[in-house]
Design a protein around this motif. Structure first.
Motif, mmCIF file in Angstrom:
data_model
loop_
_atom_site.group_PDB
_atom_site.id
_atom_site.type_symbol
_atom_site.label_atom_id
_atom_site.label_comp_id
_atom_site.label_asym_id
_atom_site.label_seq_id
_atom_site.Cartn_x
_atom_site.Cartn_y
_atom_site.Cartn_z
ATOM 1 N N GLN A 89 -24.107 80.401 36.896
ATOM 2 C CA GLN A 89 -24.019 80.515 35.438
ATOM 3 C C GLN A 89 -24.016 79.127 34.816
ATOM 4 O OE1 GLN A 89 -20.716 83.565 35.781
ATOM 5 N NE2 GLN A 89 -21.467 83.984 33.759
ATOM 6 N N VAL A 90 -24.479 79.047 33.581
ATOM 7 C CA VAL A 90 -24.580 77.764 32.887
ATOM 8 C C VAL A 90 -23.631 77.774 31.692
ATOM 9 C CG1 VAL A 90 -26.125 76.272 31.587
ATOM 10 C CG2 VAL A 90 -26.949 77.435 33.605
ATOM 11 N N PHE A 91 -22.839 76.733 31.563
ATOM 12 C CA PHE A 91 -21.887 76.652 30.468
ATOM 13 C C PHE A 91 -22.185 75.431 29.616
ATOM 14 C CE2 PHE A 91 -19.004 80.045 31.246
ATOM 15 C CZ PHE A 91 -19.263 80.391 32.561
ATOM 16 N N GLU A 130 -27.773 79.494 29.238
ATOM 17 C CA GLU A 130 -26.389 79.878 28.966
ATOM 18 C C GLU A 130 -26.271 81.379 28.822
ATOM 19 O OE1 GLU A 130 -24.411 77.881 25.776
ATOM 20 O OE2 GLU A 130 -25.017 75.918 26.541
#
Lengths: 352, 318
Positions: free
Chosen positions: A209-211, A255
């Motif tokens: 996952q991308v934050f 995201e």
């Protein structure tokens, strides 16, 4: 070998493709080395089936051992059939200390209380997954091994994955699961797919996952091949101008859906119950019943397609919550209703 | 290269190099005074008086003034240079402060390029810039420790934050978990990548996150770090001791059953480790079983409870 065993073996041989058959038989371990050598895998499936039938009769193998072989095959090839996810709710205090032995005993005893004739097989896989195979019978008939249900559960997580279950069997299975895992209820997680690994990775958050960070991610490498092709037709100055916008879109797309390899979902279904809003069409707006429609997205890799739509600008960014809630909530079936108080309401907020 | 995990409660101290010089000056005058006092007491008062008389006579004959004046002039010069040095340092501090103000402004408005006109030459201004940056980083580190060591990034124009919780075991950084939290209108977790076997929802309910976010983050960090520790220990045991067989394990690494053979007696022992407290990476209960009966090896359980899993296995083999 009796008839039911023969039929089961024939069904198994139809199901298992020849390339994976050899490794499955080796893992099964019921064939002696000479028997293994005598299997000629270049022959036709029919010939192989006959040979295997002969071997099983020699070794006096029965349904019980054949179901082992089926389970081995399904565990090694879990991305077949249709899998449905369920979620256990409200754990009791001792839910996190349920160990494998306790779970096995409790599940078997509870299910056997509910169903007279049932054949249960439980196996622990190396990745901590507990695999359960159930062949259902009833008071008058023996368990039907030709239509088994497979269940996968990871202890101390609230998710259960099920394939091939009928609506009559579902409440029985739910009860047994709830009691043996020490939770209070179970509900449909509204997530389904052909690949067990995909829906499992989505719910267990096993993908990247991308934050938001101060430093946005660099664009992935495959974009370069596209851009060199496109450069033949588009001015390099335009590319430079658009670079920052493209990077922003990519960041927002990642995201919303994730970075790297995404779990392979095949479809997303939105069931809309709404009101018709075109005031020039009185007949439609004056209907009492809600206006129903179904929107279905299908793809070989749905999340990848959505991410590409967002990063290339086809879908507007920031990504609409209707799409981004697929990975966020871990479901691909949505029922969207209006929030408005009546048929004449002008503004209805879509509520998921 | 392994990063060191953050230490708690380190306060930044400023070094005052000019203080040292002042002390040195004091020390030399004090020393002379004490020396004179020593001489006076050992030789007797009358002899001291006669010596002083001789000194006075020699003072009259010699041109004392230039020597004394020279020494005084030397001290005056030393004091003047010291004063200039102190003045220069004050000026530097003032310039650094000015630079810091503009640097902090630059950090918040990234588009602005405010260049403070520096009177010094470029080498001096570069050095000043470096020193200002040094103080800025020290302040940042201090603020980071005050926040509890979590990396926080503002999102959605101040309406949300993204908190990163790092996990580490024995000085090695492992996974980082992120939480996107909405701040307005209420504090609410909107997105995260915490695995489902960590009871995040429970922790959120039990915490006071509307007023103090750390009541959620600290227990969560405890859980995640304990899990990372247990997972690493389990991984090490599997990798380093190939003779150990894993009979049972779970995704949370809280229930482990291992089988190993005692080297000398060649008997198989089943070791069950129960980590009931999920905020710890040490087991709460260790159970040994051999041939269906509980082992009488009493020294082992204490070993497993006080030190970590892989180390315990090494100690057992010795």
């Amino acid at each position: 070998m009796d008839d039911s065993a023969k039929r089961l073996l024939q069904r198994l041989m139809r199901r298992i493709p020849t390339p994976t058959l050899r490794s499955a038989l080796e893992k099964w371990g019921r064939l002696t080395t000479e028997q293994q050598k005598s299997m000629d895998f270049t022959q036709s499936k029919w010939a192989l089936t006959e040979r295997l039938l002969g071997i099983c009769e020699e070794n006096e193998l029965a349904v019980k051992q054949l179901t082992d072989l089926e389970m081995i095959h399904v565990i090694d090839n879990p991305d077949q059939g249709m899998w449905y996810a369920f979620q256990l709710m409200d754990p009791e205090d001792d839910a996190k200390s349920v160990d494998l032995t306790q779970f096995k005993e409790q599940f078997k005893s509870h299910l056997r209380e509910l169903v007279r004739n049932v054949s249960i097989k439980m196996k622990k896989h190396t990745d901590e997954a507990v695999w359960i195979r159930i062949a259902w019978g009833d008071t008058f008939s023996r368990p039907n091994h030709l239509k088994p249900t497979y269940i996968v559960h990871y202890l101390q997580t609230p998710y259960v994955f099920v394939t091939s279950i009928t609506s009559k069997q579902k409440p029985l299975l739910s009860q047994a699961l709830v009691l043996s895992t020490r939770y209070q209820a179970i509900k449909d997680a509204n997530l389904s797919g052909r690949k067990l690994t995909a829906i499992r990775d989505l719910l267990m958050k096993k993908y990247q996952q991308v934050f938001p960070t101060k430093y946005p991610i660099p664009p992935p490498e495959n974009n370069q091949t596209i851009s060199t092709f496109v450069l033949l037709f588009i001015d390099q100055h335009i590319e430079k101008e658009q670079a920052e916008l493209a990077a922003n879109r990519l960041q927002m797309a990642c995201e919303a859906f994730g970075g790297g390899m995404l779990p392979q979902l095949q479809s997303a279904v939105y069931k809309l119950e709404t009101k018709f809003r075109d005031h020039s069409n009185k007949t439609m707006t004056e209907r009492e019943e809600p206006f129903r429609c179904v929107v279905k997205f299908t793809s070989t890799n749905l999340l990848e397609s959505f991410r590409h739509c967002a990063s290339s600008g086809i879908a507007s960014t920031p990504v609409t919550p209707l799409l981004s809630c697929i990975p966020l909530k871990g479901r691909n079936y949505f029922l969207i209703t209006d929030n408005g108080p009546g048929p004449s309401s002008q503004r209805g907020q879509p509520q998921v | 290269m392994t990063l060191q995990p953050p230490k708690s409660n380190t306060s930044a101290t400023t070094s005052g190099c000019f203080h040292l010089k002042q002390r040195n000056v004091h020390y030399s005058t004090q020393h002379k005074y004490s020396q004179n006092m020593e001489v006076a007491t050992t030789k007797g008062v009358l002899s001291h008086l006669s010596r002083l008389e001789v000194q006075k006579r020699s003072l009259k004959s010699q041109p004392q003034q230039p020597g004394g004046v020279k020494a005084l002039r030397a001290t005056v010069e030393a004091l003047l240079t010291q004063r200039d040095q102190l003045r220069a340092e004050i000026q530097t501090h003032k310039n650094i402060k000015k630079l810091r103000v503009s640097m902090d402004k630059q950090c918040t408005n990234e588009e602005e390029e405010t260049e403070e006109g520096m009177d010094e030459d470029s080498e001096n201004s570069n050095l000043l810039r470096l020193m200002a940056r040094h103080t800025q980083l020290k302040d940042l580190l201090h603020a980071h420790n005050v926040v509890g060591g979590y990396n926080v990034v503002k999102t959605r124009q101040g309406k949300g934050v993204c908190v990163s919780v790092a996990t580490f075991y024995e000085g090695v950084y492992l996974n980082t978990y992120n939480l996107e939290i909405d701040v307005k209108p209420t504090v609410r977790i909107s997105r995260h990548n915490v695995p489902p076997f960590i009871p995040l929802n429970n922790l959120a309910e039990q915490s006071n996150m509307q007023t103090d976010l750390r009541t959620l983050l600290d227990p969560l960090s405890q859980h995640l770090n304990a899990f990372a520790g247990r997972q690493q220990q389990f991984k090490f045991v599997k990798e380093l001791h190939k003779s150990v067989e894993v009979m049972e394990s779970n995704v949370l690494c809280s229930l482990l059953v291992l089988k190993f053979t005692v080297p000398r007696e060649k008997t198989a022992v089943l070791c069950s480790l129960d980590y009931t407290d999920c905020t710890r990476s040490l087991p709460t209960r260790v159970h040994f079983e051999s041939d269906g009966r509980i082992c009488l090896v009493q020294k082992f359980p204490r070993l497993y409870i006080t030190c970590h899993l892989a180390d315990a296995f090494i100690k057992r083999d010795l």
